[in-house]
Design an enzyme around this catalytic site. Structure first.
Site, PDB file in Angstrom:
ATOM      1  N   ARG A  29       0.831  -1.228   0.000  1.00 42.79           N
ATOM      2  CA  ARG A  29       0.000   0.000   0.000  1.00 42.79           C
ATOM      3  C   ARG A  29       0.854   1.261   0.000  1.00 42.79           C
ATOM      4  O   ARG A  29       0.470   2.268   0.609  1.00 42.79           O
ATOM      5  CB  ARG A  29      -0.947   0.040   1.200  1.00 42.79           C
ATOM      6  CG  ARG A  29      -1.994  -1.038   1.194  1.00 42.79           C
ATOM      7  CD  ARG A  29      -3.290  -0.527   0.553  1.00 42.79           C
ATOM      8  NE  ARG A  29      -4.257  -1.590   0.440  1.00 42.79           N
ATOM      9  CZ  ARG A  29      -5.293  -1.750   1.270  1.00 42.79           C
ATOM     10  NH1 ARG A  29      -5.510  -0.883   2.224  1.00 42.79           N
ATOM     11  NH2 ARG A  29      -6.115  -2.743   1.103  1.00 42.79           N
ATOM     12  N   ARG A  33      -3.389   6.430   1.313  1.00 43.69           N
ATOM     13  CA  ARG A  33      -3.944   7.617   1.973  1.00 43.69           C
ATOM     14  C   ARG A  33      -3.007   8.317   2.937  1.00 43.69           C
ATOM     15  O   ARG A  33      -3.289   9.439   3.354  1.00 43.69           O
ATOM     16  CB  ARG A  33      -5.237   7.233   2.702  1.00 43.69           C
ATOM     17  CG  ARG A  33      -6.385   7.018   1.747  1.00 43.69           C
ATOM     18  CD  ARG A  33      -7.606   6.467   2.448  1.00 43.69           C
ATOM     19  NE  ARG A  33      -7.375   5.118   2.893  1.00 43.69           N
ATOM     20  CZ  ARG A  33      -8.331   4.274   3.293  1.00 43.69           C
ATOM     21  NH1 ARG A  33      -9.585   4.656   3.315  1.00 43.69           N
ATOM     22  NH2 ARG A  33      -8.042   3.046   3.670  1.00 43.69           N
ATOM     23  N   ARG A  42      -6.788  11.342  -5.662  1.00 37.79           N
ATOM     24  CA  ARG A  42      -8.010  10.557  -5.484  1.00 37.79           C
ATOM     25  C   ARG A  42      -9.235  11.472  -5.533  1.00 37.79           C
ATOM     26  O   ARG A  42     -10.251  11.130  -6.125  1.00 37.79           O
ATOM     27  CB  ARG A  42      -7.938   9.824  -4.156  1.00 37.79           C
ATOM     28  CG  ARG A  42      -9.107   8.915  -3.865  1.00 37.79           C
ATOM     29  CD  ARG A  42      -8.925   8.397  -2.460  1.00 37.79           C
ATOM     30  NE  ARG A  42      -9.950   7.488  -2.038  1.00 37.79           N
ATOM     31  CZ  ARG A  42     -11.162   7.845  -1.643  1.00 37.79           C
ATOM     32  NH1 ARG A  42     -11.514   9.113  -1.669  1.00 37.79           N
ATOM     33  NH2 ARG A  42     -12.017   6.935  -1.246  1.00 37.79           N
ATOM     34  N   ASP A  79      -6.778  -2.722  -7.302  1.00 35.55           N
ATOM     35  CA  ASP A  79      -7.303  -3.410  -6.119  1.00 35.55           C
ATOM     36  C   ASP A  79      -7.529  -4.870  -6.466  1.00 35.55           C
ATOM     37  O   ASP A  79      -7.757  -5.213  -7.629  1.00 35.55           O
ATOM     38  CB  ASP A  79      -8.619  -2.770  -5.648  1.00 35.55           C
ATOM     39  CG  ASP A  79      -8.907  -3.175  -4.208  1.00 35.55           C
ATOM     40  OD1 ASP A  79      -8.307  -2.584  -3.297  1.00 35.55           O
ATOM     41  OD2 ASP A  79      -9.695  -4.113  -4.003  1.00 35.55           O
ATOM     42  N   TYR A 156     -14.912 -12.083   0.013  1.00 38.22           N
ATOM     43  CA  TYR A 156     -15.660 -10.845  -0.274  1.00 38.22           C
ATOM     44  C   TYR A 156     -16.882 -11.133  -1.151  1.00 38.22           C
ATOM     45  O   TYR A 156     -17.932 -10.524  -0.981  1.00 38.22           O
ATOM     46  CB  TYR A 156     -14.753  -9.815  -0.969  1.00 38.22           C
ATOM     47  CG  TYR A 156     -13.692  -9.246  -0.052  1.00 38.22           C
ATOM     48  CD1 TYR A 156     -13.984  -8.196   0.811  1.00 38.22           C
ATOM     49  CD2 TYR A 156     -12.397  -9.762  -0.038  1.00 38.22           C
ATOM     50  CE1 TYR A 156     -13.012  -7.669   1.667  1.00 38.22           C
ATOM     51  CE2 TYR A 156     -11.426  -9.246   0.808  1.00 38.22           C
ATOM     52  CZ  TYR A 156     -11.746  -8.200   1.654  1.00 38.22           C
ATOM     53  OH  TYR A 156     -10.787  -7.692   2.498  1.00 38.22           O
TER      54      TYR A 156
HETATM   55  O1  CP3 Z   1       0.175  -1.834  -2.451  1.00 36.20           O
HETATM   56  C1  CP3 Z   1      -0.134  -0.895  -3.217  1.00 36.20           C
HETATM   57  O2  CP3 Z   1       0.286   0.268  -3.077  1.00 36.20           O
HETATM   58  C2  CP3 Z   1      -0.987  -1.226  -4.434  1.00 36.20           C
HETATM   59  C3  CP3 Z   1      -2.373  -1.008  -4.333  1.00 36.20           C
HETATM   60  C4  CP3 Z   1      -3.295  -1.938  -3.570  1.00 36.20           C
HETATM   61  C5  CP3 Z   1      -4.515  -1.467  -3.058  1.00 36.20           C
HETATM   62  N1  CP3 Z   1      -5.234  -2.524  -2.564  1.00 36.20           N
HETATM   63  C6  CP3 Z   1      -4.955  -0.063  -3.083  1.00 36.20           C
HETATM   64  C7  CP3 Z   1      -6.035   0.358  -2.196  1.00 36.20           C
HETATM   65  C8  CP3 Z   1      -3.247  -3.310  -3.321  1.00 36.20           C
HETATM   66  C9  CP3 Z   1      -2.126  -4.294  -3.603  1.00 36.20           C
HETATM   67  C10 CP3 Z   1      -4.481  -3.676  -2.705  1.00 36.20           C
HETATM   68  C11 CP3 Z   1      -4.846  -5.056  -2.334  1.00 36.20           C
HETATM   69  C12 CP3 Z   1      -6.038  -5.313  -1.520  1.00 36.20           C
HETATM   70  N2  CP3 Z   1      -7.269  -4.717  -1.597  1.00 36.20           N
HETATM   71  C13 CP3 Z   1      -6.124  -6.345  -0.562  1.00 36.20           C
HETATM   72  C14 CP3 Z   1      -5.032  -7.333  -0.253  1.00 36.20           C
HETATM   73  C15 CP3 Z   1      -3.931  -6.739   0.525  1.00 36.20           C
HETATM   74  C16 CP3 Z   1      -4.267  -6.442   1.942  1.00 36.20           C
HETATM   75  O3  CP3 Z   1      -4.287  -5.269   2.306  1.00 36.20           O
HETATM   76  O4  CP3 Z   1      -4.479  -7.402   2.673  1.00 36.20           O
HETATM   77  C17 CP3 Z   1      -7.424  -6.323  -0.012  1.00 36.20           C
HETATM   78  C18 CP3 Z   1      -7.959  -7.216   1.090  1.00 36.20           C
HETATM   79  C19 CP3 Z   1      -8.147  -5.305  -0.687  1.00 36.20           C
HETATM   80  C20 CP3 Z   1      -9.593  -4.932  -0.519  1.00 36.20           C
HETATM   81  C21 CP3 Z   1      -9.674  -3.532  -0.079  1.00 36.20           C
HETATM   82  N3  CP3 Z   1      -9.499  -2.442  -0.911  1.00 36.20           N
HETATM   83  C22 CP3 Z   1      -9.846  -3.040   1.240  1.00 36.20           C
HETATM   84  C23 CP3 Z   1     -10.087  -3.902   2.458  1.00 36.20           C
HETATM   85  C24 CP3 Z   1      -9.756  -1.635   1.166  1.00 36.20           C
HETATM   86  C25 CP3 Z   1      -9.802  -0.646   2.304  1.00 36.20           C
HETATM   87  C26 CP3 Z   1     -11.110   0.024   2.445  1.00 36.20           C
HETATM   88  C27 CP3 Z   1     -11.029   1.184   3.424  1.00 36.20           C
HETATM   89  O5  CP3 Z   1     -11.882   2.065   3.312  1.00 36.20           O
HETATM   90  O6  CP3 Z   1     -10.138   1.209   4.288  1.00 36.20           O
HETATM   91  C28 CP3 Z   1      -9.531  -1.299  -0.182  1.00 36.20           C
HETATM   92  C29 CP3 Z   1      -9.375   0.060  -0.713  1.00 36.20           C
HETATM   93  C30 CP3 Z   1      -7.994   0.445  -1.129  1.00 36.20           C
HETATM   94  N4  CP3 Z   1      -7.213  -0.303  -1.959  1.00 36.20           N
HETATM   95  C31 CP3 Z   1      -7.316   1.662  -0.809  1.00 36.20           C
HETATM   96  C32 CP3 Z   1      -6.073   1.604  -1.487  1.00 36.20           C
HETATM   97  C33 CP3 Z   1      -5.015   2.659  -1.518  1.00 36.20           C
HETATM   98  C34 CP3 Z   1      -7.859   2.788   0.019  1.00 36.20           C
HETATM   99  C35 CP3 Z   1      -9.042   3.381  -0.709  1.00 36.20           C
HETATM  100  C36 CP3 Z   1      -9.124   4.880  -0.708  1.00 36.20           C
HETATM  101  O7  CP3 Z   1      -8.275   5.583  -1.280  1.00 36.20           O
HETATM  102  O8  CP3 Z   1     -10.133   5.344  -0.163  1.00 36.20           O
END
Ligand code: CP3
Length: 354
Positions: A29, A33, A42, A79, A156
């Site tokens: 990640r 954020r 974003r 994602d 999911y």
């Molecule tokens: O690593 C990186 O920088 C690459 C981008 C990346 C994102 N998600 C961006 C993201 C990667 C590799 C993921 C994988 C992902 N997404 C996983 C597996 C890795 C892990 O963290 O265990 C999972 C379970 C997800 C599903 C998901 N997407 C969740 C649980 C969330 C968070 C929701 C929240 O509101 O907290 C996301 C959203 C997400 N994916 C964000 C980012 C930067 C945040 C969204 C935003 O900008 O509002």
């Protein structure tokens, strides 16, 4: 297409256990954020999914952490839930609640009806992002592609959102395993095609995120998560345009299963912070490279404490190559970017090889 030679290839070299000048680092990640410039882009995009679907803006946020920190790899900004979205489940993010699906799949009929998406069609925006990022990197560092594991995606898809107890999917697993196997089978085919398309579009390594594999028992982990990751590993393009494409498997909470994960034939294993990296090396370090494994909460501490933790992990690993430094899970949104710079620079300092 003749690929531009890499200016910094220590991430790929470490995964293949070739000699490196110092320990490479990237951060799960890393585009996210905690960076004010990410939040600005974003907002400009509209929503998180609008950002993922816009290759130019996805490229912009992928590169943002590399401008601030001396990172050794870029990771595609996207994602894991793009795949179920492309299967027709209707992904959306509601503020503060995480991901949700409009149409979760909870019956045999719904699972039978699921298509296997064509990566260059329904997921073309991801492939366009890979191509755009790879061109913009211009050989600076390697680009990592990724997917969720079939089990993690299925959690999911069946629950319809994030879950703590996995009541619906585990209910299905224990009462109607054949139906869950049908879903996992379709996901394994979808993920294999999706990752191979990312490799063809320019991803130079790929990682499979099995975020929820650690919620399983030893027996169900093998049957419902690992077996499908193994199938994906066996189906991936491992040589592309003369380069080896390393594959990293990461099961959060999976430290007890490292031997069976290494036996899939992957190149690297991601570690969370619940195992000492010296113990992980003793168990599987002859077979695979290790990625990890600092507790993300160390980044809430002082620069001195961050440096001390980095030194400890690098010393515990103690080998000339085969380690990619990372956090044990994604970076939190309230971390101060200054502390990330302390981390990255400390890894390169303490990781330097004589
Ligand atoms: O690593 C990186 O920088 C690459 C981008 C990346 C994102 N998600 C961006 C993201 C990667 C590799 C993921 C994988 C992902 N997404 C996983 C597996 C890795 C892990 O963290 O265990 C999972 C379970 C997800 C599903 C998901 N997407 C969740 C649980 C969330 C968070 C929701 C929240 O509101 O907290 C996301 C959203 C997400 N994916 C964000 C980012 C930067 C945040 C969204 C935003 O900008 O509002």
């Amino acid at each position: 297409m003749v690929a531009t030679p890499l200016k910094n290839d220590r991430f790929l070299r470490a995964l293949l256990k070739q000699a490196v000048d110092t320990t490479p680092i990237w951060i799960m990640r890393q585009a996210g954020r905690y960076l004010p410039e990410y939040r600005a882009t974003r907002q400009q995009a509209g929503s998180f999914m609008d950002l993922c679907r816009n290759p130019e803006l996805a490229c912009e946020v992928t590169l943002q952490p590399l401008e601030r920190f001396d990172l050794d790899a870029a990771i595609l900004f996207s994602d894991i839930l793009t795949v179920p979205d492309a299967m027709g489940l209707g992904l959306y993010f509601s503020e503060g609640e995480g991901p949700r699906f409009e149409r979760p799949v909870q019956t045999r009929a719904a699972i039978e009806a699921l298509p296997i998406p064509d990566p260059e069609d329904e997921l073309r925006y991801v492939m366009d992002a890979v191509r755009t990022i790879r061109a913009a990197l211009n050989g600076r560092v390697p680009l990592i592609g990724f997917s969720g594991s079939p089990w993690t995606l299925a959690t999911y898809m069946v629950e319809g959102s994030s879950s703590k107890e996995f009541a619906k999917i585990k209910g299905m697993m224990y009462s109607d395993p054949a139906t869950l196997h049908l879903l996992l089978d379709k996901l394994a085919s979808s993920v294999t095609a999706y990752l191979n398309a990312q490799i063809a579009a320019g991803a130079q390594a790929v990682m499979i995120f099995d975020t929820w594999g650690g919620s399983l028992t030893p027996t169900t982990y093998r049957e419902f998560s690992l077996a499908y990751m193994q199938r994906i590993v066996e189906g991936l393009t491992r040589q592309y345009e003369g380069q080896t494409i390393p594959v990293i498997l990461f099961t959060k909470g999976g430290a007890q299963w490292l031997e069976s994960m290494a036996a899939t034939g992957c190149d690297g294993l991601g570690l969370d912070w619940t195992i000492n990296i010296a113990e992980a090396y003793a168990r599987v370090g002859q077979q695979v490279a290790l990625q990890g494994n600092m507790d993300p909460c160390v980044l809430y501490a002082t620069p001195e404490a961050i440096r001390a933790q980095v030194k400890q992990i690098v010393t515990d690993f103690g080998q000339p190559s085969g380690h990619v430094f990372n956090l044990g899970h994604g970076i939190h949104q309230h971390i101060r970017p200054e502390n990330v710079k302390v981390l990255v620079d400390a890894v390169h300092e303490f990781g330097r090889k004589a």
